[in-house]
Design a protein around this motif. Structure first.
Motif, PDB file in Angstrom:
ATOM      1  N   ILE A 204       0.822  -1.209   0.000  1.00 31.01           N
ATOM      2  CA  ILE A 204       0.000   0.000   0.000  1.00 31.01           C
ATOM      3  C   ILE A 204       0.856   1.259   0.000  1.00 31.01           C
ATOM      4  CG2 ILE A 204      -1.723   1.325   1.286  1.00 31.01           C
ATOM      5  CD1 ILE A 204      -2.864  -1.223   0.163  1.00 31.01           C
ATOM      6  N   SER A 205       0.557   2.151  -0.936  1.00 30.74           N
ATOM      7  CA  SER A 205       1.066   3.523  -0.897  1.00 30.74           C
ATOM      8  C   SER A 205       0.025   4.395  -1.565  1.00 30.74           C
ATOM      9  CB  SER A 205       2.422   3.646  -1.604  1.00 30.74           C
ATOM     10  OG  SER A 205       2.319   3.349  -2.976  1.00 30.74           O
ATOM     11  N   GLU A 206       0.072   5.692  -1.300  1.00 29.61           N
ATOM     12  CA  GLU A 206      -0.959   6.568  -1.839  1.00 29.61           C
ATOM     13  C   GLU A 206      -0.926   6.584  -3.361  1.00 29.61           C
ATOM     14  OE1 GLU A 206      -2.527  11.202  -1.617  1.00 29.61           O
ATOM     15  OE2 GLU A 206      -0.752  10.580  -0.505  1.00 29.61           O
ATOM     16  N   ARG A 207       0.275   6.506  -3.946  1.00 26.47           N
ATOM     17  CA  ARG A 207       0.401   6.611  -5.390  1.00 26.47           C
ATOM     18  C   ARG A 207       0.201   5.278  -6.113  1.00 26.47           C
ATOM     19  NH1 ARG A 207      -0.612  11.769  -5.578  1.00 26.47           N
ATOM     20  NH2 ARG A 207       0.976  13.071  -4.600  1.00 26.47           N
ATOM     21  N   PHE A 208       0.395   4.160  -5.422  1.00 28.33           N
ATOM     22  CA  PHE A 208       0.295   2.882  -6.118  1.00 28.33           C
ATOM     23  C   PHE A 208       0.113   1.756  -5.112  1.00 28.33           C
ATOM     24  CE2 PHE A 208       2.337  -0.850  -8.213  1.00 28.33           C
ATOM     25  CZ  PHE A 208       1.426  -0.983  -9.249  1.00 28.33           C
ATOM     26  N   CYS A 209      -0.869   0.893  -5.343  1.00 29.32           N
ATOM     27  CA  CYS A 209      -1.111  -0.278  -4.507  1.00 29.32           C
ATOM     28  C   CYS A 209      -1.116  -1.517  -5.394  1.00 29.32           C
ATOM     29  CB  CYS A 209      -2.451  -0.161  -3.776  1.00 29.32           C
ATOM     30  SG  CYS A 209      -2.593   1.275  -2.710  1.00 29.32           S
ATOM     31  N   LYS A 210      -0.670  -2.623  -4.828  1.00 27.65           N
ATOM     32  CA  LYS A 210      -0.591  -3.856  -5.620  1.00 27.65           C
ATOM     33  C   LYS A 210      -0.780  -5.063  -4.726  1.00 27.65           C
ATOM     34  CE  LYS A 210       2.429  -6.200  -9.008  1.00 27.65           C
ATOM     35  NZ  LYS A 210       1.501  -6.126 -10.135  1.00 27.65           N
ATOM     36  N   SER A 211      -1.410  -6.093  -5.289  1.00 28.77           N
ATOM     37  CA  SER A 211      -1.576  -7.377  -4.613  1.00 28.77           C
ATOM     38  C   SER A 211      -0.733  -8.423  -5.327  1.00 28.77           C
ATOM     39  CB  SER A 211      -3.052  -7.799  -4.619  1.00 28.77           C
ATOM     40  OG  SER A 211      -3.197  -9.138  -4.188  1.00 28.77           O
ATOM     41  N   ILE A 212       0.066  -9.170  -4.576  1.00 30.94           N
ATOM     42  CA  ILE A 212       0.870 -10.242  -5.163  1.00 30.94           C
ATOM     43  C   ILE A 212       0.723 -11.492  -4.302  1.00 30.94           C
ATOM     44  CG2 ILE A 212       2.530  -8.576  -6.100  1.00 30.94           C
ATOM     45  CD1 ILE A 212       4.493  -9.512  -3.965  1.00 30.94           C
ATOM     46  N   ALA A 213       1.055 -12.646  -4.878  1.00 30.37           N
ATOM     47  CA  ALA A 213       1.027 -13.894  -4.126  1.00 30.37           C
ATOM     48  C   ALA A 213       2.220 -13.937  -3.178  1.00 30.37           C
ATOM     49  CB  ALA A 213       1.064 -15.081  -5.084  1.00 30.37           C
ATOM     50  N   ALA A 214       1.974 -14.336  -1.946  1.00 32.05           N
ATOM     51  CA  ALA A 214       3.042 -14.402  -0.959  1.00 32.05           C
ATOM     52  C   ALA A 214       4.086 -15.432  -1.366  1.00 32.05           C
ATOM     53  CB  ALA A 214       2.462 -14.758   0.409  1.00 32.05           C
ATOM     54  N   HIS A 215       5.347 -15.081  -1.195  1.00 33.61           N
ATOM     55  CA  HIS A 215       6.443 -16.005  -1.474  1.00 33.61           C
ATOM     56  C   HIS A 215       7.696 -15.509  -0.780  1.00 33.61           C
ATOM     57  CE1 HIS A 215       6.868 -12.862  -4.550  1.00 33.61           C
ATOM     58  NE2 HIS A 215       8.167 -13.131  -4.513  1.00 33.61           N
ATOM     59  N   GLY A 216       8.622 -16.432  -0.497  1.00 34.66           N
ATOM     60  CA  GLY A 216       9.871 -16.056   0.150  1.00 34.66           C
ATOM     61  C   GLY A 216       9.632 -15.385   1.488  1.00 34.66           C
ATOM     62  N   ASP A 217      10.240 -14.218   1.656  1.00 38.48           N
ATOM     63  CA  ASP A 217      10.107 -13.477   2.909  1.00 38.48           C
ATOM     64  C   ASP A 217       8.826 -12.653   2.983  1.00 38.48           C
ATOM     65  OD1 ASP A 217      12.548 -14.443   3.778  1.00 38.48           O
ATOM     66  OD2 ASP A 217      13.686 -12.765   2.929  1.00 38.48           O
ATOM     67  N   ILE A 218       8.040 -12.648   1.905  1.00 37.28           N
ATOM     68  CA  ILE A 218       6.794 -11.877   1.875  1.00 37.28           C
ATOM     69  C   ILE A 218       5.684 -12.697   2.519  1.00 37.28           C
ATOM     70  CG2 ILE A 218       5.104 -10.731   0.404  1.00 37.28           C
ATOM     71  CD1 ILE A 218       7.296 -10.364  -1.664  1.00 37.28           C
ATOM     72  N   GLU A 219       5.136 -12.188   3.598  1.00 40.51           N
ATOM     73  CA  GLU A 219       4.123 -12.921   4.354  1.00 40.51           C
ATOM     74  C   GLU A 219       2.740 -12.774   3.714  1.00 40.51           C
ATOM     75  OE1 GLU A 219       4.207 -11.741   8.411  1.00 40.51           O
ATOM     76  OE2 GLU A 219       6.390 -11.860   8.574  1.00 40.51           O
ATOM     77  N   GLY A 220       1.990 -13.879   3.707  1.00 41.22           N
ATOM     78  CA  GLY A 220       0.645 -13.858   3.169  1.00 41.22           C
ATOM     79  C   GLY A 220      -0.348 -13.259   4.148  1.00 41.22           C
ATOM     80  N   ASP A 221      -1.511 -12.826   3.617  1.00 44.01           N
ATOM     81  CA  ASP A 221      -2.571 -12.229   4.436  1.00 44.01           C
ATOM     82  C   ASP A 221      -2.041 -11.050   5.254  1.00 44.01           C
ATOM     83  OD1 ASP A 221      -4.558 -14.199   3.651  1.00 44.01           O
ATOM     84  OD2 ASP A 221      -3.438 -15.597   4.920  1.00 44.01           O
TER      85      ASP A 221
END
Length: 261
Positions: A204-221
Motif C-alpha cells: 500500500i502507498s498513496e500513489r500505487f497499490c498492488k496485490s501479489i502472491a506471498a512467497h519467500g520473505d513476503i508474508e501472506g494475508d
C-alpha cells in the motif's frame, strides 16, 4: 489519478490520445482512488461509494473515452432515516450557523498542515484530516490524524483499505487503525474481511497499490505500508511498529516487470 483539482483523472493510451474530464465534473471530482479490475475501471469516494467507468476507444485513432459511469451507495435504512432527520434540521438551521469559529480555525490549521506535508500546495482529496481530540482547544502540540482510503484489486476481487494514520508533532507517524473491506460487485455492498486475503499480500502507498502472491520473505494475508514500514496482519489484526517516516504523498512501491516467455 492526479493531484490536480480540475482534472483528478486522466486516461492515456500511449500513441493514441488522452481523455480529460470537464473541470470539476461529477462524479470524477469526487473519486479519490481508482483500480482496473476485470477490464473495468473502478473508483472510490470519501463517502465510500463505488463508481465504475465505461471506457471505449475511438474507431479511427484508438483514443480512450469515458462513455458512462455507474455509482452505488452502501447506505442502510438507518442511514436514510438519519439523513432525513438531518435534512429536517437543516431546513430550520443553516449549516454554517452550527460551525463555531473555533472549529473552523481547527479545520484550517489541519488543512494547512497536510498541505505543507504534501509539498505541492495541493491538498489530496483522498485524505481527511483532523486534530486529535477536537473537543479541546487547539494546541500546537496536538497530533494530526489522517484518514486515507485505498482501492486494491486482488484475484478478481475488489478491496478497500481504510487507514487511520497519526502524525505526532514530534516523532514518527504511525498507523492506529486499519479496516479491510471487500465489495460484492453484484450488490456493491462493502463487507469486513475476516478470513484473510486468500494468501495474497497487499503493498500500500498513496500513489500505487498492488496485490501479489506471498512467497519467500513476503508474508501472506499481510498488508505492507510504504511510508511507515509497518505491516498489518489481517488474520490476527495486529500492527507491527513503524520502521521509518516517509512522506505518504511521495512514497510508492516499485515492482520489477513480470517476465514473459
Amino acid at each position: 489519478m492526479t493531484n490536480d483539482w480540475n482534472y483528478p483523472i486522466i486516461l492515456v493510451r500511449p500513441g493514441k490520445g488522452v481523455w480529460l474530464p470537464e473541470p470539476h465534473a461529477a462524479p470524477f471530482v469526487d473519486i479519490i482512488d481508482i483500480v482496473f479490475l476485470g477490464g473495468k475501471l473502478y473508483g472510490i469516494t470519501q463517502a465510500e461509494d463505488l463508481v465504475s467507468l465505461d471506457i471505449a476507444f475511438d474507431d479511427n485513432n484508438g483514443a480512450p473515452d469515458v462513455t458512462g459511469f455507474h455509482a452505488w451507495s452502501d447506505i442502510d435504512e438507518d442511514d436514510h432515516n438519519h439523513e432525513a432527520e438531518n435534512n429536517d434540521a437543516n431546513n430550520n438551521d443553516h449549516c454554517h450557523d452550527k460551525v463555531s469559529t473555533e472549529e473552523e480555525d481547527n479545520n484550517m490549521r489541519a488543512t494547512k498542515e497536510v498541505t505543507v506535508k504534501t509539498g505541492d500546495d495541493m491538498l489530496s482529496e483522498g485524505i481527511t484530516t483532523y486534530w486529535e481530540d477536537d473537543d479541546v482547544p487547539y494546541e500546537p502540540s496536538k497530533d494530526l490524524v489522517a484518514v486515507i482510503w485505498y482501492l486494491v484489486g486482488s484475484c478478481g476481487k475488489l478491496f478497500m483499505v481504510k487507514r487511520q494514520l497519526q502524525c505526532p508533532s514530534y516523532g514518527t507517524a504511525f498507523t492506529c487503525k486499519v479496516a479491510v473491506l471487500e465489495v460484492n460487485l453484484g450488490t456493491c455492498a462493502w463487507a469486513p474481511v475476516s478470513g484473510g486475503l486468500d494468501g495474497q499480500t497487499f503493498f500500500i502507498s498513496e500513489r500505487f497499490c498492488k496485490s501479489i502472491a506471498a512467497h519467500g520473505d513476503i508474508e501472506g494475508d499481510t498488508i505492507y505500508f510504504a511510508d511507515t514500514g509497518e505491516t498489518f496482519d489481517v488474520m490476527s489484526r495486529t500492527l507491527s511498529p513503524p520502521q521509518r517516516d516517509i512522506d505518504h504523498g511521495r512514497s510508492m512501491w516499485i515492482f520489477s516487470p513480470a517476465l514473459v516467455v
